[in-house]
Design a protein around this motif. Structure first.
Motif, PDB file in Angstrom:
ATOM      1  N   HIS A 285       0.822  -1.213   0.000  1.00 11.31           N
ATOM      2  CA  HIS A 285       0.000   0.000   0.000  1.00 11.31           C
ATOM      3  C   HIS A 285       0.856   1.264   0.000  1.00 11.31           C
ATOM      4  N   VAL A 286       1.907   1.281   0.790  1.00  7.87           N
ATOM      5  CA  VAL A 286       2.797   2.438   0.825  1.00  7.87           C
ATOM      6  C   VAL A 286       3.495   2.586  -0.527  1.00  7.87           C
ATOM      7  N   GLY A 287       3.888   1.471  -1.133  1.00  6.87           N
ATOM      8  CA  GLY A 287       4.555   1.507  -2.433  1.00  6.87           C
ATOM      9  C   GLY A 287       3.680   2.096  -3.519  1.00  6.87           C
ATOM     10  N   SER A 288       2.378   1.860  -3.467  1.00  9.26           N
ATOM     11  CA  SER A 288       1.494   2.431  -4.479  1.00  9.26           C
ATOM     12  C   SER A 288       1.388   3.945  -4.315  1.00  9.26           C
ATOM     13  N   TRP A 289       1.580   4.470  -3.108  1.00 11.38           N
ATOM     14  CA  TRP A 289       1.573   5.916  -2.895  1.00 11.38           C
ATOM     15  C   TRP A 289       2.875   6.549  -3.391  1.00 11.38           C
ATOM     16  N   ILE A 290       3.979   5.831  -3.207  1.00  8.98           N
ATOM     17  CA  ILE A 290       5.289   6.380  -3.537  1.00  8.98           C
ATOM     18  C   ILE A 290       5.580   6.277  -5.032  1.00  8.98           C
ATOM     19  N   GLY A 291       5.046   5.270  -5.687  1.00  8.24           N
ATOM     20  CA  GLY A 291       5.233   5.116  -7.128  1.00  8.24           C
ATOM     21  C   GLY A 291       6.583   4.540  -7.480  1.00  8.24           C
ATOM     22  N   GLU A 292       7.263   5.133  -8.446  1.00 10.24           N
ATOM     23  CA  GLU A 292       8.500   4.568  -8.984  1.00 10.24           C
ATOM     24  C   GLU A 292       9.663   4.606  -7.997  1.00 10.24           C
ATOM     25  N   TYR A 293       9.559   5.409  -6.953  1.00  7.96           N
ATOM     26  CA  TYR A 293      10.631   5.474  -5.959  1.00  7.96           C
ATOM     27  C   TYR A 293      10.505   4.385  -4.888  1.00  7.96           C
ATOM     28  N   GLY A 294       9.460   3.592  -4.955  1.00  7.50           N
ATOM     29  CA  GLY A 294       9.237   2.542  -3.969  1.00  7.50           C
ATOM     30  C   GLY A 294      10.348   1.513  -3.935  1.00  7.50           C
ATOM     31  N   GLU A 295      10.850   1.124  -5.118  1.00  8.72           N
ATOM     32  CA  GLU A 295      11.934   0.141  -5.164  1.00  8.72           C
ATOM     33  C   GLU A 295      13.197   0.676  -4.514  1.00  8.72           C
ATOM     34  N   ALA A 296      13.529   1.940  -4.796  1.00  3.75           N
ATOM     35  CA  ALA A 296      14.727   2.541  -4.197  1.00  3.75           C
ATOM     36  C   ALA A 296      14.567   2.647  -2.683  1.00  3.75           C
ATOM     37  N   LEU A 297      13.388   3.071  -2.221  1.00  2.00           N
ATOM     38  CA  LEU A 297      13.153   3.184  -0.783  1.00  2.00           C
ATOM     39  C   LEU A 297      13.193   1.813  -0.121  1.00  2.00           C
ATOM     40  N   GLY A 298      12.611   0.811  -0.775  1.00  2.00           N
ATOM     41  CA  GLY A 298      12.686  -0.559  -0.255  1.00  2.00           C
ATOM     42  C   GLY A 298      14.130  -1.034  -0.156  1.00  2.00           C
ATOM     43  N   GLY A 299      14.943  -0.714  -1.172  1.00  2.00           N
ATOM     44  CA  GLY A 299      16.362  -1.080  -1.142  1.00  2.00           C
ATOM     45  C   GLY A 299      17.098  -0.398  -0.008  1.00  2.00           C
ATOM     46  N   VAL A 300      16.773   0.865   0.241  1.00  2.00           N
ATOM     47  CA  VAL A 300      17.405   1.594   1.344  1.00  2.00           C
ATOM     48  C   VAL A 300      17.035   0.945   2.679  1.00  2.00           C
ATOM     49  N   ILE A 301      15.772   0.536   2.817  1.00  2.00           N
ATOM     50  CA  ILE A 301      15.346  -0.127   4.063  1.00  2.00           C
ATOM     51  C   ILE A 301      16.119  -1.424   4.265  1.00  2.00           C
ATOM     52  N   LEU A 302      16.240  -2.238   3.205  1.00  4.04           N
ATOM     53  CA  LEU A 302      17.010  -3.479   3.314  1.00  4.04           C
ATOM     54  C   LEU A 302      18.467  -3.188   3.671  1.00  4.04           C
ATOM     55  N   PHE A 303      19.049  -2.187   3.023  1.00  3.79           N
ATOM     56  CA  PHE A 303      20.439  -1.811   3.271  1.00  3.79           C
ATOM     57  C   PHE A 303      20.632  -1.397   4.732  1.00  3.79           C
ATOM     58  N   LEU A 304      19.721  -0.561   5.256  1.00  3.38           N
ATOM     59  CA  LEU A 304      19.847  -0.094   6.644  1.00  3.38           C
ATOM     60  C   LEU A 304      19.712  -1.235   7.642  1.00  3.38           C
ATOM     61  N   PHE A 305      18.799  -2.164   7.370  1.00  3.80           N
ATOM     62  CA  PHE A 305      18.688  -3.326   8.276  1.00  3.80           C
ATOM     63  C   PHE A 305      19.942  -4.190   8.200  1.00  3.80           C
ATOM     64  N   GLY A 306      20.541  -4.299   7.027  1.00  3.19           N
ATOM     65  CA  GLY A 306      21.794  -5.031   6.908  1.00  3.19           C
ATOM     66  C   GLY A 306      22.885  -4.383   7.739  1.00  3.19           C
ATOM     67  N   LEU A 307      22.969  -3.045   7.678  1.00  2.00           N
ATOM     68  CA  LEU A 307      23.952  -2.327   8.509  1.00  2.00           C
ATOM     69  C   LEU A 307      23.681  -2.550   9.991  1.00  2.00           C
ATOM     70  N   LYS A 308      22.407  -2.547  10.360  1.00  2.06           N
ATOM     71  CA  LYS A 308      22.029  -2.770  11.775  1.00  2.06           C
ATOM     72  C   LYS A 308      22.572  -4.108  12.276  1.00  2.06           C
ATOM     73  N   PHE A 309      22.482  -5.148  11.406  1.00  4.37           N
ATOM     74  CA  PHE A 309      22.980  -6.459  11.809  1.00  4.37           C
ATOM     75  C   PHE A 309      24.495  -6.473  11.941  1.00  4.37           C
ATOM     76  N   LEU A 310      25.185  -5.689  11.125  1.00  9.47           N
ATOM     77  CA  LEU A 310      26.642  -5.700  11.152  1.00  9.47           C
ATOM     78  C   LEU A 310      27.231  -4.843  12.267  1.00  9.47           C
ATOM     79  N   LEU A 311      26.488  -3.840  12.713  1.00 13.29           N
ATOM     80  CA  LEU A 311      27.020  -2.935  13.743  1.00 13.29           C
ATOM     81  C   LEU A 311      26.663  -3.339  15.136  1.00 13.29           C
TER      82      LEU A 311
END
Length: 190
Positions: free
Chosen positions: A164-190
């Motif tokens: 639902h949030v992705g449909s509001w954000i449109g084409e930037y949803g994939e980039a934002l999703g990637g940033v979320i995955l990246f940040l959680f990955g950093l959280k696990f490493l730190l």
């Protein structure tokens, strides 16, 4: 009903502790589900991914419990670091694919191996928790069923919310999703 009231305070404490652990492990699936859901996902695929995640949230702690307590210190940190590295790679690839455009294909959660990879990435910390739980005398069936049910259920919530949030954000949803995955990955490493 009377049998529930006759349970010792220690058993209630153990049950509450396992429930809190299950919720904490399920939050990874929830949060990362938001990131994947932002890319757009069908409801049937949400169900498939959530079932796979639920199964991994059962299998990974079981494997961890049987690995034994003597491996806990070593594998606990290695498993979390591997999961974090995997999430950073997946998130980076999603951001790169979004910026680059249609010439590049992002992490495809629609394929069998994509679902397995995603489920593994959100369940790898369940292995290290399982190793830790292997030290204690715990009800294995109750523990892994709670982990599986909450992991699968929370992934459904995250994927639907992300959709639902992705449909509001449109084409930037994939980039934002990637940033979320990246940040959680950093959280696990730190």
């Amino acid at each position: 009903m009377m049998a529930l009231l006759d349970v010792s305070p220690i058993a209630w404490g153990q049950m509450l502790t396992i429930l809190i652990m299950a919720v904490a492990l399920g939050f990874d699936a929830f949060s990362l589900g938001i990131g994947i859901g932002m890319r757009g996902i069908r409801y049937l695929h949400i169900l498939k991914i959530s079932i796979v995640i639920g199964l991994f949230h059962i299998l990974m702690p079981l494997l961890g419990m049987y690995a034994g307590s003597y491996l806990g210190a070593l594998l606990g940190h290695v498993a979390v670091a591997a999961g974090g590295g995997l999430l950073i790679l997946l998130g980076s690839h999603m951001v790169y694919s979004s910026v680059r455009g249609e010439d590049s294909t992002a992490f495809n959660h629609n394929t069998f191996w994509g679902m397995i990879l995603f489920a593994l990435s959100v369940s790898v910390d369940s292995f290290s928790v399982g190793v830790s739980l292997g030290i204690f005398a715990t009800d294995i069936v109750m523990t892994v069923l709670l982990f599986g049910l909450l992991g699968g259920g929370m992934s459904i919530l995250g994927l639907v919310l992300g959709r639902h949030v992705g449909s509001w954000i449109g084409e930037y949803g994939e980039a934002l999703g990637g940033v979320i995955l990246f940040l959680f990955g950093l959280k696990f490493l730190l």
